[in-house]
Design an enzyme around this catalytic site. Structure first.
Site, mmCIF file in Angstrom:
data_model
loop_
_atom_site.group_PDB
_atom_site.id
_atom_site.type_symbol
_atom_site.label_atom_id
_atom_site.label_comp_id
_atom_site.label_asym_id
_atom_site.label_seq_id
_atom_site.Cartn_x
_atom_site.Cartn_y
_atom_site.Cartn_z
ATOM 1 C CG ASP A 78 -31.999 -26.833 10.152
ATOM 2 O OD1 ASP A 78 -32.827 -27.387 10.897
ATOM 3 O OD2 ASP A 78 -30.927 -27.375 9.805
ATOM 4 C CE1 TYR A 83 -25.655 -29.822 9.948
ATOM 5 C CE2 TYR A 83 -27.181 -27.987 10.053
ATOM 6 C CZ TYR A 83 -26.952 -29.321 9.843
ATOM 7 O OH TYR A 83 -27.992 -30.140 9.519
ATOM 8 C CE LYS A 113 -30.817 -30.350 12.045
ATOM 9 N NZ LYS A 113 -30.220 -29.058 11.662
ATOM 10 C CG HIS A 146 -27.545 -33.943 13.739
ATOM 11 N ND1 HIS A 146 -26.723 -32.843 13.645
ATOM 12 C CD2 HIS A 146 -27.979 -34.168 12.473
ATOM 13 C CE1 HIS A 146 -26.659 -32.440 12.387
ATOM 14 N NE2 HIS A 146 -27.410 -33.237 11.667
ATOM 15 C CD GLU A 314 -48.407 -37.593 -16.939
ATOM 16 O OE1 GLU A 314 -47.521 -38.259 -17.513
ATOM 17 O OE2 GLU A 314 -49.456 -38.103 -16.480
ATOM 18 N NE ARG A 316 -49.530 -32.648 -7.082
ATOM 19 C CZ ARG A 316 -50.558 -31.972 -7.589
ATOM 20 N NH1 ARG A 316 -51.442 -32.588 -8.370
ATOM 21 N NH2 ARG A 316 -50.713 -30.691 -7.323
#
Length: 364
Positions: A78, A83, A113, A146, A314, A316
């Protein structure tokens, strides 16, 4: 207990390729999610956004990290125009092909993006062409808007802030999306989608889109669970993809609560895992694709070690009880812009967060 919305396709190539590259037998076969267009997206990918937008690491440093990730078994990468890492990713992929780590670029899933300065009619196709030039590729697998906002392009100075708040403006969503669709029709983007869109903004887009978005990439972690958005996307066959699964600690968009959480630390201890593995596993169990970010090879490998165990009910429940807040909170909010409050930007979906000051954003 995995979300039923995701239609997983198991990809064995990462294991075979990594072993062929001398990576050993501890590689994971990464499942992939079938999208509404394009090829399946590997459920775990490597992000290339850094706190300095690639400046501290340098082009060579990012390229070396991507090569390490390829050796560890990653096949989903990605990036984004803002960036500053597209060229480094392209360098690494070209080197990997030359070295025989991968046979061709087609083995990979690459997302980039459209930055807000190019989110204007007439600028989308040239922006993607520049991205492809940086990547040394003929297409991206997924191209995303983006943010649901635009910025006057003339004010984005080289090396200066990437967001100048006084120059934020409403995006011509219909005009921009029509050009995204043209990028898809030309084969330059095998799938198109969005990032940081709320349910309301997706609804607006879907009201006129001829090609619906294949994915929505948003902040997702145990303190930013995105349940409402996930259900909305699931009903409309839009794949949710989570960034900052560890909260993005140390970045301007970071939420430090995640890695410092006593609850998550206890769950990790109980499962014999790291806090990072607990977070990534939790996002994975929601049915989302997840973008991890580490340039450290040991942690890269650890972050793929999430497929042969599960959280307990539990675990979760404890995570569901955590207070929600955003790291990516108010960067695009300004009194003169289209979103004057956090509530307007996120349309009431998780509006708690902390204002982070950064040189990447000019508050003028």
């Amino acid at each position: 207990m995995l979300a039923e919305a995701v239609r997983d396709v198991h990809i064995e190539e990462p294991r075979a390729q990594a072993m062929a590259a001398g990576g050993g037998a501890d590689k994971w076969a990464v499942p992939a999610a079938a999208l509404s267009s394009g090829k399946p997206m590997p459920r775990v990918g490597l992000g290339t956004a850094s706190a300095t937008l690639g400046q501290a690491e340098g082009r060579a440093g990012v390229a070396e990290a991507v090569l390490r990730a390829l050796g560890a078994g990653y096949r989903h990468f990605d990036t984004a125009a803002v960036y500053g890492t597209e060229a480094a990713l392209g360098d690494a992929v070209a080197e990997a092909v030359r070295a025989g780590t991968i046979v061709s670029r087609d083995e990979l899933y690459v997302t980039s993006k459209l930055w807000i300065t190019d989110a204007h009619p007439g600028r989308v196709l040239p922006a993607l062409e520049k991205t492809l030039q940086n990547l040394q590729m003929e297409y991206v697998d997924l191209y995303l808007i983006h943010h649901p906002i635009s910025m006057r392009p003339s004010t984005a100075a080289e090396g200066g802030p990437v967001v100048v708040k006084r120059d934020l403006m409403a995006m011509d969503m219909k005009g921009v999306w029509e050009e995204m669709e043209e990028c898809h029709r030309k084969g330059l983007a095998k799938a198109i989608g969005v990032s940081n869109f709320s349910c309301k903004k997706l609804e607006d887009l879907l009201s006129f889109a001829k090609i619906p978005p294949a994915a929505n990439q948003v902040e997702v972690h145990p303190y930013c669970r995105q349940k409402k958005l996930r259900e909305f996307c699931k009903e409309r066959r839009i794949q949710l993809c989570g960034y900052s699964p560890l909260g993005g600690k140390g970045t301007p968009w970071g939420n430090d609560s995640v890695m410092e959480s006593p609850i998550l630390k206890q769950i990790a201890q109980d499962r014999g895992k790291t806090v990072a593995q607990v977070c990534i596993r939790w996002v994975y169990e929601q049915g989302d694709c997840v973008i991890t970010k580490s340039f450290n090879e040991t942690r890269m490998r650890e972050n793929l070690g999430i497929f042969d165990w599960e959280l307990t009910d539990e675990d979760r429940r404890k995570i569901d009880d955590l207070p929600e807040s955003r790291g990516n909170y108010d960067f695009l909010v300004h009194e003169s812009g289209p979103y004057k409050t956090v509530d307007e930007l996120w349309d009431g979906e998780i509006t708690t967060g902390r204002r982070n000051l950064t040189a990447l954003v000019s508050s003028d």
